[in-house]
Design a protein around this motif. Structure first.
Motif, PDB file in Angstrom:
ATOM      1  N   SER A  78      -0.838  -8.037   0.250  1.00  0.00           N
ATOM      2  CA  SER A  78       0.476  -7.441   0.045  1.00  0.00           C
ATOM      3  C   SER A  78       0.381  -6.237  -0.883  1.00  0.00           C
ATOM      4  O   SER A  78      -0.505  -6.154  -1.721  1.00  0.00           O
ATOM      5  N   GLN A  79       1.318  -5.325  -0.716  1.00  0.00           N
ATOM      6  CA  GLN A  79       1.342  -4.077  -1.470  1.00  0.00           C
ATOM      7  C   GLN A  79       2.767  -3.763  -1.892  1.00  0.00           C
ATOM      8  O   GLN A  79       3.715  -3.975  -1.131  1.00  0.00           O
ATOM      9  N   SER A  80       2.927  -3.285  -3.119  1.00  0.00           N
ATOM     10  CA  SER A  80       4.228  -2.822  -3.583  1.00  0.00           C
ATOM     11  C   SER A  80       4.285  -1.305  -3.433  1.00  0.00           C
ATOM     12  O   SER A  80       3.268  -0.624  -3.516  1.00  0.00           O
ATOM     13  N   PHE A  81       5.485  -0.778  -3.191  1.00  0.00           N
ATOM     14  CA  PHE A  81       5.652   0.661  -3.067  1.00  0.00           C
ATOM     15  C   PHE A  81       7.073   1.040  -3.462  1.00  0.00           C
ATOM     16  O   PHE A  81       7.944   0.175  -3.646  1.00  0.00           O
ATOM     17  N   SER A 125      16.569  -5.756  -7.818  1.00  0.00           N
ATOM     18  CA  SER A 125      16.670  -7.212  -7.750  1.00  0.00           C
ATOM     19  C   SER A 125      15.301  -7.858  -7.591  1.00  0.00           C
ATOM     20  O   SER A 125      14.937  -8.779  -8.325  1.00  0.00           O
ATOM     21  N   VAL A 126      14.522  -7.367  -6.625  1.00  0.00           N
ATOM     22  CA  VAL A 126      13.148  -7.834  -6.411  1.00  0.00           C
ATOM     23  C   VAL A 126      12.281  -6.621  -6.066  1.00  0.00           C
ATOM     24  O   VAL A 126      12.776  -5.642  -5.523  1.00  0.00           O
ATOM     25  N   PRO A 127      10.989  -6.656  -6.379  1.00  0.00           N
ATOM     26  CA  PRO A 127      10.126  -5.511  -6.065  1.00  0.00           C
ATOM     27  C   PRO A 127      10.060  -5.245  -4.561  1.00  0.00           C
ATOM     28  O   PRO A 127      10.119  -6.177  -3.748  1.00  0.00           O
ATOM     29  N   THR A 128       9.945  -3.984  -4.201  1.00  0.00           N
ATOM     30  CA  THR A 128       9.763  -3.590  -2.808  1.00  0.00           C
ATOM     31  C   THR A 128       8.307  -3.804  -2.424  1.00  0.00           C
ATOM     32  O   THR A 128       7.406  -3.228  -3.038  1.00  0.00           O
ATOM     33  N   ILE A 129       8.073  -4.625  -1.417  1.00  0.00           N
ATOM     34  CA  ILE A 129       6.703  -4.928  -0.995  1.00  0.00           C
ATOM     35  C   ILE A 129       6.657  -5.123   0.521  1.00  0.00           C
ATOM     36  O   ILE A 129       7.676  -5.350   1.168  1.00  0.00           O
ATOM     37  N   PHE A 130       5.470  -5.009   1.088  1.00  0.00           N
ATOM     38  CA  PHE A 130       5.215  -5.463   2.449  1.00  0.00           C
ATOM     39  C   PHE A 130       3.858  -6.144   2.443  1.00  0.00           C
ATOM     40  O   PHE A 130       3.015  -5.875   1.592  1.00  0.00           O
ATOM     41  N   PHE A 164      -3.998  -2.833  -1.759  1.00  0.00           N
ATOM     42  CA  PHE A 164      -3.243  -4.086  -1.730  1.00  0.00           C
ATOM     43  C   PHE A 164      -3.078  -4.549  -3.176  1.00  0.00           C
ATOM     44  O   PHE A 164      -3.670  -5.537  -3.616  1.00  0.00           O
ATOM     45  N   GLY A 165      -2.262  -3.794  -3.915  1.00  0.00           N
ATOM     46  CA  GLY A 165      -2.144  -3.992  -5.351  1.00  0.00           C
ATOM     47  C   GLY A 165      -1.236  -5.111  -5.776  1.00  0.00           C
ATOM     48  O   GLY A 165      -1.152  -5.418  -6.966  1.00  0.00           O
ATOM     49  N   TRP A 166      -0.513  -5.718  -4.840  1.00  0.00           N
ATOM     50  CA  TRP A 166       0.362  -6.828  -5.225  1.00  0.00           C
ATOM     51  C   TRP A 166      -0.452  -8.106  -5.257  1.00  0.00           C
ATOM     52  O   TRP A 166      -0.753  -8.634  -6.306  1.00  0.00           O
ATOM     53  N   MET A 195      10.677   2.804  -2.775  1.00  0.00           N
ATOM     54  CA  MET A 195      11.589   3.224  -1.715  1.00  0.00           C
ATOM     55  C   MET A 195      12.061   4.664  -1.915  1.00  0.00           C
ATOM     56  O   MET A 195      12.509   5.308  -0.978  1.00  0.00           O
ATOM     57  N   THR A 196      11.973   5.172  -3.125  1.00  0.00           N
ATOM     58  CA  THR A 196      12.499   6.508  -3.400  1.00  0.00           C
ATOM     59  C   THR A 196      11.526   7.620  -3.017  1.00  0.00           C
ATOM     60  O   THR A 196      11.950   8.732  -2.680  1.00  0.00           O
ATOM     61  N   ASN A 197      10.214   7.355  -3.064  1.00  0.00           N
ATOM     62  CA  ASN A 197       9.257   8.407  -2.710  1.00  0.00           C
ATOM     63  C   ASN A 197       8.083   7.914  -1.864  1.00  0.00           C
ATOM     64  O   ASN A 197       7.215   8.710  -1.503  1.00  0.00           O
ATOM     65  N   GLY A 198       8.042   6.621  -1.557  1.00  0.00           N
ATOM     66  CA  GLY A 198       7.002   6.077  -0.691  1.00  0.00           C
ATOM     67  C   GLY A 198       5.664   5.869  -1.354  1.00  0.00           C
ATOM     68  O   GLY A 198       4.713   5.416  -0.707  1.00  0.00           O
ATOM     69  N   LYS A 199       5.547   6.163  -2.640  1.00  0.00           N
ATOM     70  CA  LYS A 199       4.274   6.022  -3.335  1.00  0.00           C
ATOM     71  C   LYS A 199       3.954   4.552  -3.619  1.00  0.00           C
ATOM     72  O   LYS A 199       4.851   3.721  -3.708  1.00  0.00           O
ATOM     73  N   SER A 200       2.677   4.285  -3.789  1.00  0.00           N
ATOM     74  CA  SER A 200       2.238   2.938  -4.123  1.00  0.00           C
ATOM     75  C   SER A 200       2.831   2.504  -5.453  1.00  0.00           C
ATOM     76  O   SER A 200       2.888   3.285  -6.408  1.00  0.00           O
ATOM     77  N   GLY A 201       3.268   1.257  -5.518  1.00  0.00           N
ATOM     78  CA  GLY A 201       3.820   0.729  -6.765  1.00  0.00           C
ATOM     79  C   GLY A 201       2.785   0.645  -7.861  1.00  0.00           C
ATOM     80  O   GLY A 201       3.101   0.761  -9.045  1.00  0.00           O
ATOM     81  N   ILE A 202       1.533   0.419  -7.481  1.00  0.00           N
ATOM     82  CA  ILE A 202       0.412   0.389  -8.420  1.00  0.00           C
ATOM     83  C   ILE A 202      -0.579   1.445  -7.950  1.00  0.00           C
ATOM     84  O   ILE A 202      -1.354   1.208  -7.015  1.00  0.00           O
ATOM     85  N   PRO A 203      -0.552   2.639  -8.528  1.00  0.00           N
ATOM     86  CA  PRO A 203      -1.367   3.759  -8.045  1.00  0.00           C
ATOM     87  C   PRO A 203      -2.839   3.404  -7.888  1.00  0.00           C
ATOM     88  O   PRO A 203      -3.440   2.769  -8.750  1.00  0.00           O
ATOM     89  N   GLY A 204      -3.404   3.836  -6.755  1.00  0.00           N
ATOM     90  CA  GLY A 204      -4.830   3.646  -6.517  1.00  0.00           C
ATOM     91  C   GLY A 204      -5.202   2.331  -5.871  1.00  0.00           C
ATOM     92  O   GLY A 204      -6.360   2.149  -5.480  1.00  0.00           O
ATOM     93  N   ASP A 205      -4.249   1.399  -5.726  1.00  0.00           N
ATOM     94  CA  ASP A 205      -4.547   0.090  -5.139  1.00  0.00           C
ATOM     95  C   ASP A 205      -3.984   0.004  -3.727  1.00  0.00           C
ATOM     96  O   ASP A 205      -2.793   0.246  -3.508  1.00  0.00           O
TER      97      ASP A 205
END
Length: 348
Positions: free
Chosen positions: A85-88, A61-66, A102-104, A90-100
């Motif tokens: 803010s950073q996206s990640f 529904s919406v990206p997972t972020i904190f 605060f990639g959001w 929920m299934t494996n805890g990895k960053s939503g944007i690898p290497g960043d």
């Protein structure tokens, strides 16, 4: 002597505390920790081009972020603001944007009677002016993959301006560049946008020009991608009708047009239905003319928790390979795909 020193130390500490308290009172600063957690179970046909798959999926529904956002009152109606803010997943805890880290979004700026000016990594004007006119907002089954791929949603090294409202008009502008010596065009992004609101009617317009980057092995700073988009919305009681068109031209990506239309309907304050159709038109054989049909429902279990159902069908042309899920594996060229997703979102 010892008592005198002790008294002086106590007095100094008290003065510091009072000064900090006074400064904090004057500054009226605030910092908020927030987050969105989203996970779902998904069934997809032709997940590898031939076979179906069932999987636990991050982001439906919406990206997972904190993140953290805050402001400080500087006086005179001006405030300092920031966002980290950073996206990640929920299934494996990895960053939503690898290497960043605060990639959001990661920016700082000023807000006041002149509008809002921010600098850093932040949402593009193109994204701002389309997401609210997309019937599914930012859902994984929707038009954002066609309208705003990830590389166009967030812009690095950017300075952005957002005006206050003037008679229903709000204006936006953004500039970004790679900072390559002697080549200002390298990685440059220029954007202009406008929204207009009057009663039940809303519309937006955005223009974007993006240059390629100058690399050590090859340079594409002379090549461009140009995007123009118009969106509109009209509210009739509990229903909102939405439509738009986006045109992409230039050297960096295939020339194409995306037309969309759909709506949202508030059955109750807790239940909303959504439906939309996205038609891509392109003479490029790899892009083709795929059509995406989506429908969904969002139900609020509480102020912070929602459950949702997404259903989608992608009808591909001879060589196109558009998926239902935005980040899903592409089916074989010309293969159609059906998917359904049931998930939950929690905000804090």
């Amino acid at each position: 002597m010892c008592n005198q020193a002790t008294s002086m130390a106590i007095g100094l500490c008290a003065s510091i505390v009072l000064a900090c308290t006074s400064q904090a009172t004057m500054a009226q600063s605030s910092v908020t920790l927030y987050g969105i957690l989203d996970v779902s179970v998904q069934l997809t046909t032709r997940a590898d081009g031939q076979h179906s798959a069932i999987n636990l999926q991050n982001y439906g529904s919406v990206p997972t972020i904190f993140g953290l956002h805050g402001s400080e009152d500087l006086g005179g109606g001006v405030s300092a603001i920031f966002e980290l803010s950073q996206s990640f997943s929920m299934t494996n805890g990895k960053s939503g944007i690898p290497g960043d880290a605060f990639g959001w979004q990661s920016y700082v700026g000023l807000k006041g009677g002149f509008g809002t000016v921010t600098a850093g990594r932040q949402f593009s004007v193109l994204f701002d002016e389309t997401v609210m006119f997309d019937p599914t907002y930012f859902a994984a089954y929707g038009g954002q993959a066609q309208l705003n791929p990830l590389s166009d949603i967030i812009v690095n090294n950017s300075i952005k301006y957002l005006s206050n409202s003037y008679g229903g008009f709000v204006f936006e502008g953004l500039i970004s560049t790679d900072g390559v010596a002697g080549n200002f065009a390298s990685g440059r992004t220029l954007e202009l946008g406008m929204q207009y609101s009057r009663g039940p009617f809303n519309m937006s317009v955005a223009l974007r020009e993006k240059n390629g980057s100058e690399m050590e092995t090859a340079g594409s700073s002379g090549k461009t991608e140009r995007i123009g988009v118009i969106g509109a919305a009209y509210k009739i009681g509990p229903a909102t009708l939405l439509a738009g068109v986006e045109r992409t031209t230039g050297d960096l990506s295939p020339v194409k047009t995306v037309i969309w239309g759909g709506g949202r309907y508030d059955v109750t304050p807790a239940l909303q239905f959504r439906a939309a159709v996205y038609q891509t038109l392109s003479k490029n054989p790899q892009t083709g003319d795929p059509t995406l049909y989506v429908a969904g429902a969002v139900y609020s279990l509480s102020v912070r928790t929602q459950t949702y159902l997404n259903v989608g069908y992608s009808r591909n042309s001879a060589h196109s390979s558009q998926t239902v899920y935005e980040y899903g594996d592409a089916p074989l060229n010309g293969a159609n795909q059906f998917a359904v997703m049931l998930g939950i979102t929690h905000k804090f």
